[in-house]
Design a protein around this motif. Structure first.
Motif, PDB file in Angstrom:
ATOM      1  N   MET A 196      -0.057  12.224   4.134  1.00 26.85           N
ATOM      2  CA  MET A 196       0.033  10.964   3.377  1.00 26.85           C
ATOM      3  C   MET A 196       0.202   9.762   4.305  1.00 26.85           C
ATOM      4  SD  MET A 196       2.473  12.099   0.210  1.00 26.85           S
ATOM      5  CE  MET A 196       2.511  10.468  -0.508  1.00 26.85           C
ATOM      6  N   LEU A 197       0.842   9.980   5.446  1.00 30.87           N
ATOM      7  CA  LEU A 197       1.133   8.870   6.363  1.00 30.87           C
ATOM      8  C   LEU A 197       0.075   8.678   7.440  1.00 30.87           C
ATOM      9  CD1 LEU A 197       4.928   9.523   6.726  1.00 30.87           C
ATOM     10  CD2 LEU A 197       3.895   7.378   5.933  1.00 30.87           C
ATOM     11  N   ASP A 198      -0.787   9.645   7.616  1.00 27.28           N
ATOM     12  CA  ASP A 198      -1.784   9.565   8.683  1.00 27.28           C
ATOM     13  C   ASP A 198      -2.664   8.333   8.494  1.00 27.28           C
ATOM     14  OD1 ASP A 198      -3.047  10.306  10.999  1.00 27.28           O
ATOM     15  OD2 ASP A 198      -4.340  11.792  10.042  1.00 27.28           O
ATOM     16  N   GLY A 199      -2.643   7.435   9.458  1.00 29.25           N
ATOM     17  CA  GLY A 199      -3.432   6.218   9.405  1.00 29.25           C
ATOM     18  C   GLY A 199      -2.774   5.084   8.633  1.00 29.25           C
ATOM     19  N   ARG A 200      -1.529   5.275   8.218  1.00 27.16           N
ATOM     20  CA  ARG A 200      -0.812   4.247   7.455  1.00 27.16           C
ATOM     21  C   ARG A 200       0.512   3.929   8.134  1.00 27.16           C
ATOM     22  NH1 ARG A 200      -1.045   6.485   1.302  1.00 27.16           N
ATOM     23  NH2 ARG A 200      -2.761   5.134   0.719  1.00 27.16           N
ATOM     24  N   ARG A 201       0.975   2.723   7.925  1.00 28.35           N
ATOM     25  CA  ARG A 201       2.306   2.358   8.440  1.00 28.35           C
ATOM     26  C   ARG A 201       3.401   2.926   7.549  1.00 28.35           C
ATOM     27  NH1 ARG A 201       3.954  -0.856  11.855  1.00 28.35           N
ATOM     28  NH2 ARG A 201       5.439  -2.013  10.598  1.00 28.35           N
ATOM     29  N   PHE A 202       3.198   2.834   6.234  1.00 22.88           N
ATOM     30  CA  PHE A 202       4.173   3.305   5.262  1.00 22.88           C
ATOM     31  C   PHE A 202       3.432   4.061   4.163  1.00 22.88           C
ATOM     32  CE2 PHE A 202       5.899  -0.540   7.248  1.00 22.88           C
ATOM     33  CZ  PHE A 202       7.047   0.000   7.824  1.00 22.88           C
ATOM     34  N   LEU A 203       4.158   4.693   3.279  1.00 21.05           N
ATOM     35  CA  LEU A 203       3.538   5.567   2.286  1.00 21.05           C
ATOM     36  C   LEU A 203       2.513   4.862   1.401  1.00 21.05           C
ATOM     37  CD1 LEU A 203       6.611   7.705   1.202  1.00 21.05           C
ATOM     38  CD2 LEU A 203       4.534   8.545   2.332  1.00 21.05           C
ATOM     39  N   LEU A 204       2.834   3.645   0.954  1.00 23.79           N
ATOM     40  CA  LEU A 204       1.954   2.967  -0.011  1.00 23.79           C
ATOM     41  C   LEU A 204       1.434   1.626   0.476  1.00 23.79           C
ATOM     42  CD1 LEU A 204       3.898   3.785  -3.303  1.00 23.79           C
ATOM     43  CD2 LEU A 204       1.886   4.947  -2.373  1.00 23.79           C
ATOM     44  N   GLY A 205       1.426   1.410   1.777  1.00 21.40           N
ATOM     45  CA  GLY A 205       0.887   0.156   2.264  1.00 21.40           C
ATOM     46  C   GLY A 205       1.491  -0.295   3.573  1.00 21.40           C
ATOM     47  N   ASP A 206       1.479  -1.606   3.786  1.00 21.21           N
ATOM     48  CA  ASP A 206       1.932  -2.181   5.053  1.00 21.21           C
ATOM     49  C   ASP A 206       3.417  -2.526   5.075  1.00 21.21           C
ATOM     50  OD1 ASP A 206      -0.575  -2.013   6.241  1.00 21.21           O
ATOM     51  OD2 ASP A 206      -1.196  -3.936   5.382  1.00 21.21           O
ATOM     52  N   GLU A 207       4.061  -2.474   3.918  1.00 25.26           N
ATOM     53  CA  GLU A 207       5.492  -2.776   3.823  1.00 25.26           C
ATOM     54  C   GLU A 207       6.218  -1.569   3.240  1.00 25.26           C
ATOM     55  OE1 GLU A 207       6.916  -5.587   4.915  1.00 25.26           O
ATOM     56  OE2 GLU A 207       4.948  -6.310   5.561  1.00 25.26           O
ATOM     57  N   PRO A 208       7.432  -1.297   3.703  1.00 25.63           N
ATOM     58  CA  PRO A 208       8.163  -0.145   3.150  1.00 25.63           C
ATOM     59  C   PRO A 208       8.639  -0.412   1.721  1.00 25.63           C
ATOM     60  CG  PRO A 208       9.556  -1.368   4.669  1.00 25.63           C
ATOM     61  CD  PRO A 208       8.190  -1.989   4.745  1.00 25.63           C
ATOM     62  N   LEU A 209       8.543   0.614   0.903  1.00 27.07           N
ATOM     63  CA  LEU A 209       9.022   0.563  -0.476  1.00 27.07           C
ATOM     64  C   LEU A 209      10.129   1.605  -0.638  1.00 27.07           C
ATOM     65  CD1 LEU A 209       5.543   0.318  -2.226  1.00 27.07           C
ATOM     66  CD2 LEU A 209       7.157  -1.538  -1.794  1.00 27.07           C
TER      67      LEU A 209
END
Length: 122
Positions: free
Chosen positions: A67-80
């Motif tokens: 889920m995190l591969d290629g992403r900074r956070f799970l659902l976008g660029d900011e942590p939720l």
């Protein structure tokens, strides 16, 4: 996480030392161990053989890494909130001698933990 931190044989000696070696510490450890054992059994993990518990954790870690591969956070660029929940679980698992190697072997997860440590410090 509870199983790996409190019940896994690789961690048992370390945990017992936290309670102390005197009579009171040993008694407190035994009472706490019984409570954790009941809790882990009650939530289902403690009813599985150790090999299955490890396989389940490996599967969950693989899913989180994917889920995190290629992403900074799970659902976008900011942590939720979901990021803080995952970070809490990974941090807990990193405290255990029995499970920290599983996370360290996944570079995507380790980079994520490092990012979340920065974010959580504010």
């Amino acid at each position: 996480g509870l199983y790996f931190l409190w019940l896994h044989p690789a961690n048992r000696a370390n945990v017992a030392q936290l309670f102390g070696r005197d009579l009171l510490g040993r008694m407190a450890y035994r009472l706490y161990l019984a409570r954790i054992t009941r809790q882990v059994r009650g939530q289902g993990t403690g009813r599985k053989p150790p090999e299955q518990i490890e396989a389940d954790l490996q599967r969950h870690l693989d899913a989180a890494q994917a889920m995190l591969d290629g992403r900074r956070f799970l659902l976008g660029d900011e942590p939720l909130l979901c990021d803080f929940a995952l970070f809490g679980q990974l941090s807990f698992l990193l405290r255990s001698a029995a499970s920290h190697g599983f996370i360290k072997a996944r570079p995507v997860l380790m980079r994520y933990v490092d990012r979340m440590r920065v974010v959580s410090r504010g």
